[in-house]
Design an enzyme around this catalytic site. Structure first.
Site, PDB file in Angstrom:
ATOM      1  N   GLY A   1       3.400  18.944 -15.598  1.00 50.48           N
ATOM      2  CA  GLY A   1       3.396  18.683 -14.155  1.00 50.48           C
ATOM      3  C   GLY A   1       4.422  17.617 -13.841  1.00 50.48           C
ATOM      4  O   GLY A   1       5.452  17.871 -13.223  1.00 50.48           O
TER       5      GLY A   1
ATOM      6  N   CYS B   1      -1.284  -5.446   3.391  1.00 54.91           N
ATOM      7  CA  CYS B   1      -1.947  -6.740   3.297  1.00 54.91           C
ATOM      8  C   CYS B   1      -2.646  -6.846   1.939  1.00 54.91           C
ATOM      9  O   CYS B   1      -3.878  -6.831   1.842  1.00 54.91           O
ATOM     10  CB  CYS B   1      -2.944  -6.887   4.447  1.00 54.91           C
ATOM     11  SG  CYS B   1      -3.547  -8.564   4.658  1.00 54.91           S
ATOM     12  N   GLU B   2      -1.843  -6.938   0.896  1.00 54.58           N
ATOM     13  CA  GLU B   2      -2.360  -6.897  -0.476  1.00 54.58           C
ATOM     14  C   GLU B   2      -1.309  -7.501  -1.386  1.00 54.58           C
ATOM     15  O   GLU B   2      -0.148  -7.086  -1.390  1.00 54.58           O
ATOM     16  CB  GLU B   2      -2.628  -5.443  -0.880  1.00 54.58           C
ATOM     17  CG  GLU B   2      -3.183  -5.251  -2.263  1.00 54.58           C
ATOM     18  CD  GLU B   2      -4.667  -5.557  -2.332  1.00 54.58           C
ATOM     19  OE1 GLU B   2      -5.119  -5.991  -3.395  1.00 54.58           O
ATOM     20  OE2 GLU B   2      -5.354  -5.353  -1.309  1.00 54.58           O
TER      21      GLU B   2
END
Length: 471
Positions: free
Chosen positions: A319, A392-393
């Site tokens: 894949g 926001c991380e």
């Protein structure tokens, strides 16, 4: 592995970059092994499929996933040619759409799916059901029923409960289902813990060492409506070393022979899984399909000979190795910030208009990526930078370390290669971000594979928002 409970990005980090990352001789140059085959720079502007990314962004906006159709098809054909005596299943979980499903079938591959949603995409794309393999460790009754109704080519069973469900469904429908047994061979793949899938302590498959795999074969053999085709083993993802496949093949073929002798079922097939790695950065050195085919065939042939059994019809499931390099992501720079750290060290943060909502792999797997300035030529010296997102991380990082031109500014475009596998598939609406479009490029033309989400799409499932609109 991670050293901080909130993720690697919260731990102490070096500002010198990893040992494998070298100062570039030319910060504007592409590293061909990381990009799709049609990617090149013309006057500093990145082109893919004959399309300038500056033009693509002008028409479709940013961020955007850019899918190189010729590259995807070329990699699919390479696997089909190299593994001519195998069944080659494209692992749809890497990235799937109706367009991709059609390309897969047109290039002579089969399709591996692992959910009812992926089955629905395959059905909508017109994929013949007999060319579908259905994975999953907890398939629902509805999913199994639909697979049996459609005549899916093979269902890879993963638990005794699933065998019971499938037995009842096939009897109720008066149909027969062809099945493979997913087994865990006890192989510790040299990859990230979360994508190593053949060791004993994980959720997939029946253990060979405990006897569960043999018991599953015995249970299936006693059901007239289930046809046991063979065993399935998958040792992990982003793997470069075939040594793990050798150990797995030895154990799976031993079980294959045991089932023939003790259960009386001669199984015609065996699936070796996928997990073939790609080059995300210069530290990665993947094998090409031809070399993989030679090594895997040699492993299975020698083991079968040693066991005195016929080599079954083999299958694989690439894949990432097909779609991963065929796609890049283009972002627009919003801010550039130099942050002073201890001992006079400085880290340069380049913030872009996407992030962990369109590529969670850096935060989730500590994955490494590369990047390049895609919209112009720069005469500035290279500067070790960190490409971060808008969320926001603190762990919202796209590229942890990369040398980029020292004069990057708002409005510049940055492109990240190797984002075809799992980036769009695992994309989210974190912070209510809108998922980017997938734009295929070929011969100088663009085509929308998946359109950009809109605010209306975002609010459509929000029942309170719908009520407010009515009011």
């Amino acid at each position: 592995m991670r050293a901080h409970e909130a993720g690697w990005a919260h731990a102490v980090q070096s500002v010198r970059g990893p040992a494998w990352l070298r100062d570039p001789a030319d910060v504007n140059a592409l590293l061909p092994q990381l990009w799709s085959t049609t990617a090149l720079k013309v006057d500093g502007v990145l082109e893919v499929g004959g399309v300038r990314l500056t033009d693509l962004v002008a028409e479709h906006g940013s961020p955007a996933y850019v899918l190189d159709e010729a590259d995807f098809r070329g990699r699919a054909r390479a696997f089909r040619a190299a593994f001519a005596d195998y069944d080659v299943y494209y692992a749809g979980k890497a990235f799937l759409s109706t367009t991709i499903a059609r390309w897969v079938i047109e290039e002579g591959l089969l399709l591996d799916i692992c959910s009812g949603g992926e089955l629905a995409v395959a059905e909508r794309a017109g994929v013949p059901a007999e060319r579908i393999g259905f994975h999953g460790n907890n398939k629902s009754e509805a999913e199994l029923s639909r697979a049996v109704e459609l005549g899916v080519g093979r269902i890879i069973v993963d638990s005794f409960h699933e065998i019971e469900r499938l037995t009842q469904i096939t009897r109720d429908l008066g149909r027969t289902a062809k099945v493979l047994i997913r087994v865990t061979a006890g192989v510790e793949a040299h990859t990230h813990e979360y994508i190593a899938t053949a060791h004993e302590d994980q959720k997939f498959g029946f253990s060979i060492s405990s006897g569960d795999a043999l018991a599953a074969a015995e249970a299936i053999a006693g059901v007239e409506s289930l046809e046991l085709l063979g065993l399935h083993s998958h040792i992990g993802s982003q793997i470069f070393d075939t040594a793990g496949f050798e150990v797995a093949a030895r154990r799976v073929l031993a079980l294959h022979a045991q089932i023939s002798e003790e259960v009386g079922v001669v199984m015609p097939e065996m699936d070796l899984g996928g997990g073939f790695g790609i080059a995300y950065t210069t530290q990665d050195d993947p094998s090409d399909p031809s070399q993989l085919a030679i090594e895997l065939t040699k492993i299975v042939t020698e083991e079968a000979k040693a066991r005195g059994v016929e080599v079954p019809r083999l299958s694989i499931e690439p894949g990432r190795a097909i779609v991963g390099p065929a796609m890049c992501t283009v972002y627009a720079v919003g801010t550039v910030k130099a942050v002073e750290l201890d001992a006079g060290a400085v880290r340069t943060y380049v913030s872009v208009d996407g992030g962990m909502s369109d590529n969670i792999r850096t935060a989730l797997y500590d994955a490494d990526y590369s990047a390049t300035l895609a919209s112009r030529t720069s005469e500035a010296p290279p500067l070790l930078s960190r490409v971060v997102g808008m969320h926001c991380e603190a762990g919202d990082i796209v590229v942890k370390d990369e040398f980029l031109p020292g004069d990057l500014a708002p409005g510049d475009l940055i492109a990240v290669p190797g984002t075809g596998a799992y980036c769009r598939s695992m994309a989210s609406n974190y912070n209510h971000a809108l998922r980017p479009p997938v734009i295929s490029v070929k011969d100088g033309a663009t085509s929308v594979v998946l359109r950009r989400e809109t605010v209306d799409d975002l609010l459509r499932l929000d029942v309170g928002a719908a009520d407010s609109m009515e009011d």
